[in-house]
Scaffold this motif. Structure first.
Motif, PDB file in Angstrom:
ATOM      1  N   SER A  96      20.675  74.179   9.475  1.00 13.07           N
ATOM      2  CA  SER A  96      19.306  74.505   9.084  1.00 13.07           C
ATOM      3  C   SER A  96      18.651  73.335   8.362  1.00 13.07           C
ATOM      4  CB  SER A  96      19.295  75.752   8.195  1.00 13.07           C
ATOM      5  OG  SER A  96      19.764  76.883   8.889  1.00 13.07           O
ATOM      6  N   THR A 131      21.527  92.347  11.070  1.00 16.81           N
ATOM      7  CA  THR A 131      21.041  91.437  12.104  1.00 16.81           C
ATOM      8  C   THR A 131      20.023  92.132  12.998  1.00 16.81           C
ATOM      9  OG1 THR A 131      23.200  90.349  12.090  1.00 16.81           O
ATOM     10  CG2 THR A 131      21.766  89.903  13.971  1.00 16.81           C
ATOM     11  N   PHE A 168      21.821  79.765  13.971  1.00 12.26           N
ATOM     12  CA  PHE A 168      21.720  81.220  13.896  1.00 12.26           C
ATOM     13  C   PHE A 168      22.884  81.909  14.607  1.00 12.26           C
ATOM     14  CE2 PHE A 168      20.238  85.352  15.405  1.00 12.26           C
ATOM     15  CZ  PHE A 168      19.775  85.906  14.222  1.00 12.26           C
ATOM     16  N   PHE A 178      10.615  81.077  11.638  1.00 13.24           N
ATOM     17  CA  PHE A 178      11.299  81.094  12.926  1.00 13.24           C
ATOM     18  C   PHE A 178      10.351  81.541  14.036  1.00 13.24           C
ATOM     19  CE2 PHE A 178      14.173  82.939  16.133  1.00 13.24           C
ATOM     20  CZ  PHE A 178      15.000  81.845  16.357  1.00 13.24           C
ATOM     21  N   ARG A 188      26.048  76.990   9.155  1.00 11.20           N
ATOM     22  CA  ARG A 188      24.693  77.485   9.375  1.00 11.20           C
ATOM     23  C   ARG A 188      23.703  76.802   8.439  1.00 11.20           C
ATOM     24  NH1 ARG A 188      23.488  83.839   9.750  1.00 11.20           N
ATOM     25  NH2 ARG A 188      24.858  83.464  11.533  1.00 11.20           N
TER      26      ARG A 188
END
Length: 273
Positions: free
Chosen positions: A222, A67, A261, A141, A218
């Motif tokens: 999305s 991450t 996220f 993003f 998630r």
């Protein structure tokens, strides 16, 4: 020291100082402050690039994405895009907002030093698809973040103009038409990249013989964000909504992406544990 590491502390301090110079320019039109802030930001960008290069070299032979690596790349890309904006167009407030978001991402990333990992699949084909997926989602993003900032600026400026409350900050903001036009242009690039990233991620899950993960929170959020963005683009191209409503659709799509996220604790796809 903030991070117990002098080099990362230096990056944060220099980045913060550059933002102060940009704030001074936005508040009073101080050109010298803008030049100083830009110079410091260039130095931050170089240091970030060096960090990112070391991450890439370290991860090159290890099928693992952290991450921290992802967020660091997002921050670096936002700084890069701010240079382009600063060079091509006169939108000091937008450049400032982009860098504020970039600084927030970098600061939270370095201070918290997350050890969470998102392991890539070991099979060669699936791994390559996931690498492509991560690359595309990162780029999209960054673009959609700037698009969301433009949407927020539109709503702010629209409200101020409607209530006839003029402020000094508004002098550094472009027109509503300009904001709406460039938000659409960013969306025309960022949304297809988002859809491509979702398609490659879906293909990787199918190759993994685990399509059940497509119902992961998630992933669902999305795809919902993708649908909202598609709706936004269609309404804009068809001139079906005014700028204010389009800005709301823009921010709704981005909110779904951000929520998706940060639901790592309940997510099984690219799980953060």
């Amino acid at each position: 020291m903030i991070t117990q590491d002098w080099l990362t502390d230096a990056v944060l301090y220099i980045y913060a100082l550059s933002l102060l110079f940009f704030v001074s320019d936005a508040a009073s039109g101080n050109r010298k402050a803008k030049k100083a802030g830009t110079g410091l930001l260039v130095f931050v960008w170089i240091l970030q690039g060096a960090f990112l290069l070391s991450f890439l070299i370290e991860r090159f032979s290890v099928p693992q994405l952290t991450t921290k690596d992802y967020l660091f790349f997002v921050s670096w890309m936002l700084v890069s895009v701010s240079f382009v904006l600063n060079r091509l167009i006169r939108a000091e407030l937008l450049v400032l907002l982009v860098n504020v978001v970039g600084f927030a991402v970098l600061a939270l990333n370095l201070i918290q030093r997350p050890k969470h990992t998102a392991a890539l699949e070991p099979w060669e084909v699936a791994r390559r698809l996931l690498i492509m997926h991560v690359s595309l989602i990162t780029l999209s993003f960054a673009l959609l973040t700037i698009m969301a900032l433009l949407g927020a600026m539109y709503l702010f400026l629209h409200r101020k103009l409607k209530t006839k409350k003029w402020t000094h900050v508004m002098r550094n903001m472009p027109s509503l038409e300009w904001i709406d036009r460039y938000a659409f242009r960013l969306g025309a690039i960022g949304v297809p990249l988002l859809l491509l990233s979702l398609s490659t991620g879906t293909a990787a899950l199918i190759l993994d013989h685990d399509p059940g993960k497509l119902f992961d929170g998630r992933v669902v959020l999305s795809f919902m964000a993708g649908l909202v963005y598609i709706f936004y683009l269609l309404r804009k191209m068809g001139a079906k909504d005014d700028g204010k409503r389009l800005a709301i659709w823009n921010l709704l799509g981005y909110a779904l992406l951000v929520v998706g996220f940060f639901i790592g604790s309940s997510s099984s796809f690219h799980q953060v544990v």
